[in-house]
Design an enzyme around this catalytic site. Structure first.
Site, PDB file in Angstrom:
ATOM      1  N   ASP A  81       0.852  -1.184   0.000  1.00 12.46           N
ATOM      2  CA  ASP A  81       0.000   0.000   0.000  1.00 12.46           C
ATOM      3  C   ASP A  81       0.887   1.231   0.000  1.00 12.46           C
ATOM      4  OD1 ASP A  81       0.661   0.381   2.784  1.00 12.46           O
ATOM      5  OD2 ASP A  81      -0.755  -1.259   3.171  1.00 12.46           O
ATOM      6  N   LYS A  96      -5.265   0.635  -3.164  1.00 10.89           N
ATOM      7  CA  LYS A  96      -6.322   1.082  -4.071  1.00 10.89           C
ATOM      8  C   LYS A  96      -6.726  -0.068  -4.971  1.00 10.89           C
ATOM      9  CE  LYS A  96      -5.133   5.937  -4.518  1.00 10.89           C
ATOM     10  NZ  LYS A  96      -4.380   6.886  -5.324  1.00 10.89           N
ATOM     11  N   MET A 108      -1.834   8.518  12.980  1.00  9.12           N
ATOM     12  CA  MET A 108      -3.196   8.661  12.430  1.00  9.12           C
ATOM     13  C   MET A 108      -4.001   9.682  13.238  1.00  9.12           C
ATOM     14  SD  MET A 108      -4.055   4.634  11.698  1.00  9.12           S
ATOM     15  CE  MET A 108      -3.574   4.029  13.311  1.00  9.12           C
TER      16      MET A 108
HETATM   17  N1  SAH Z   1       2.889   0.412  10.992  1.00  9.23           N
HETATM   18  C1  SAH Z   1       3.165   1.810  10.767  1.00  9.23           C
HETATM   19  C2  SAH Z   1       2.014   2.683  11.178  1.00  9.23           C
HETATM   20  C3  SAH Z   1       0.727   2.433  10.444  1.00  9.23           C
HETATM   21  S1  SAH Z   1      -0.535   3.547  10.869  1.00  9.23           S
HETATM   22  C4  SAH Z   1       4.469   2.195  11.473  1.00  9.23           C
HETATM   23  O1  SAH Z   1       4.985   1.434  12.289  1.00  9.23           O
HETATM   24  O2  SAH Z   1       4.992   3.265  11.134  1.00  9.23           O
HETATM   25  C5  SAH Z   1      -0.320   4.795   9.668  1.00  9.23           C
HETATM   26  C6  SAH Z   1       0.174   6.068  10.288  1.00  9.23           C
HETATM   27  O3  SAH Z   1       1.584   6.021  10.442  1.00  9.23           O
HETATM   28  C7  SAH Z   1      -0.065   7.308   9.472  1.00  9.23           C
HETATM   29  O4  SAH Z   1      -1.374   7.791   9.618  1.00  9.23           O
HETATM   30  C8  SAH Z   1       0.928   8.251  10.097  1.00  9.23           C
HETATM   31  O5  SAH Z   1       0.488   8.701  11.352  1.00  9.23           O
HETATM   32  C9  SAH Z   1       2.099   7.325  10.335  1.00  9.23           C
HETATM   33  N2  SAH Z   1       3.103   7.367   9.263  1.00  9.23           N
HETATM   34  C10 SAH Z   1       3.567   6.310   8.572  1.00  9.23           C
HETATM   35  N3  SAH Z   1       4.523   6.690   7.705  1.00  9.23           N
HETATM   36  C11 SAH Z   1       4.674   8.029   7.852  1.00  9.23           C
HETATM   37  C12 SAH Z   1       5.507   9.004   7.257  1.00  9.23           C
HETATM   38  N4  SAH Z   1       6.405   8.688   6.325  1.00  9.23           N
HETATM   39  N5  SAH Z   1       5.391  10.289   7.664  1.00  9.23           N
HETATM   40  C13 SAH Z   1       4.507  10.640   8.619  1.00  9.23           C
HETATM   41  N6  SAH Z   1       3.680   9.751   9.216  1.00  9.23           N
HETATM   42  C14 SAH Z   1       3.767   8.459   8.852  1.00  9.23           C
END
Ligand code: SAH
Length: 361
Positions: A141, A162, A273
């Site tokens: 994704d 998507k 999020m």
């Molecule tokens: N498993 C992921 C998190 C999934 S939830 C982890 O460990 O990072 C998805 C959320 O992660 C997004 O809504 C945002 O809050 C954050 N996120 C993931 N990648 C990001 C990035 N490059 N920049 C800012 N926020 C990010």
């Protein structure tokens, strides 16, 4: 040492058991080579008779042997004994043909949940890169480093962020696809953003595989909860500033008692999020007694093009972050003051001065 050989139009002699060679075959074909593949030395002898057989070019562009090299440099074919290819390889070596080793393809009927980190290729782990290279199918994704995939794997790429009609694939459908591809005999990689087990629903995917009897491996990734603040120069802990950090999902609004517990911990709060619910969280933490001047940072698109950091205070977080969007990591706590180029650093002080001033304050 890095060798560059143009394979467009060249003949590659590929030596390796059929299943283990399936991805190397794709890689060479994709590079424009004509591949003469032999899955055993016996097949080579039967078809070619000898390495000097006219059906084979006397000097192919490259000879590739599928398998891995052990620490002592001895070759281990995926299913062949070390020595099987030796006469063929020796012949080509004497003819001055370059010999390369190609990794064996991954096991079939298997799922690997891979944490892809926050989105830049450099933050993929070595295990993640190897799993991608060994995959037949990759379900990804848009939080994962998907732009790099064409260069990292020959696998079929399935965008589950998507559907063709631009709708997100529901989680149940992703679980079903993982099991279906694995049962059909593919080596499946599920590439996720950050770490698979941090709000990634990786646990649900693992459970679906377990339930269907599909073998599963998990490759941990670098979570955005730590790496995105770091991209803005914010350490989630710092001696004598914050001795704990709590990672929460901002997806569902917290209760009053959860706000009180969070405020009472006195450490760093990291919110994933959380952009849409920031007003609710900020007012909840204020009601729970958190000081209005507690620093807040919103780091958007960390480690990606267009990274942006907005620094404010708890008392006016809603107004100051109204232009912020996803994906973003929110950091609440004194560690925000340590950010290079942000907050108090904007007043002209560097990270070390800031750290020193906080420690002596
Ligand atoms: N498993 C992921 C998190 C999934 S939830 C982890 O460990 O990072 C998805 C959320 O992660 C997004 O809504 C945002 O809050 C954050 N996120 C993931 N990648 C990001 C990035 N490059 N920049 C800012 N926020 C990010």
């Amino acid at each position: 040492m890095q060798l560059e050989i143009t394979l467009e139009g060249a003949t590659v002699v590929l030596l390796g058991e059929a299943d283990a060679s399936r991805q190397a075959l794709l890689r060479f074909r994709r590079a424009g080579a004509a591949v003469a593949h032999f899955d055993s030395a016996a097949a080579f002898m039967a078809q070619a008779g000898s390495p000097a057989h006219p059906a084979l070019p006397a000097r192919p562009g490259l000879v590739a042997v599928v398998g891995s090299l052990s620490a002592n440099g001895k070759h281990h074919g995926a299913t062949n004994d070390d020595g099987e290819w030796a006469p063929v390889v020796d012949h080509y070596r004497r003819a001055g043909v370059p010999i390369v080793r190609e990794p064996a393809a991954g096991a079939r009927g298997h799922v690997t949940l891979v944490g892809g980190g926050p989105g830049s290729r450099g933050l993929l782990t070595v295990d993640a890169v190897e799993a991608l290279r060994a995959a037949d199918v990759v379900l990804f994704d848009r939080l994962a480093p998907w732009r790099e995939l064409e260069r990292l794997t020959t696998a079929q790429l399935v965008d589950v962020g998507k559907l063709p009609g631009h709708h997100k694939v529901p989680q149940g459908e992703i679980n079903r696809l993982l099991v279906e591809f694995a049962k059909a005999g593919s080596n499946v990689v599920r590439l996720k953003g950050g770490d698979p087990f941090v709000f990634g629903r990786g646990g649900e995917e693992a459970a679906a595989c377990a339930e269907a009897g599909v073998p599963l491996r998990v490759v941990s990734g670098i979570s955005s909860s730590i790496a995105v603040p770091a991209a803005a120069g914010i350490p989630v802990t710092h001696r004598e500033v914050s001795h704990c950090f709590t990672v929460i999902s901002g997806h569902a609004p917290l209760t009053a008692s959860e706000h009180e517990h969070l405020a009472g911990l006195g450490g760093t709060i990291v919110v994933l999020m959380g952009v849409a619910n920031l007003p609710h969280l900020a007012s909840g933490l204020r009601r729970a007694g958190m000081p209005l001047d507690t620093p807040v940072a919103v780091v958007e698109r960390g480690h990606q093009a267009g990274q942006r950091t907005t620094v404010t205070e708890l008392g006016r977080a809603e107004a100051d972050t109204s232009a912020c969007g996803n994906p973003a990591v929110i950091v609440i706590g004194d560690v925000v003051r340590l950010a290079g180029g942000a907050g108090r650093a904007a007043e002209g002080r560097g990270f070390h001065d800031l750290a020193a001033s906080l420690l002596t304050a």
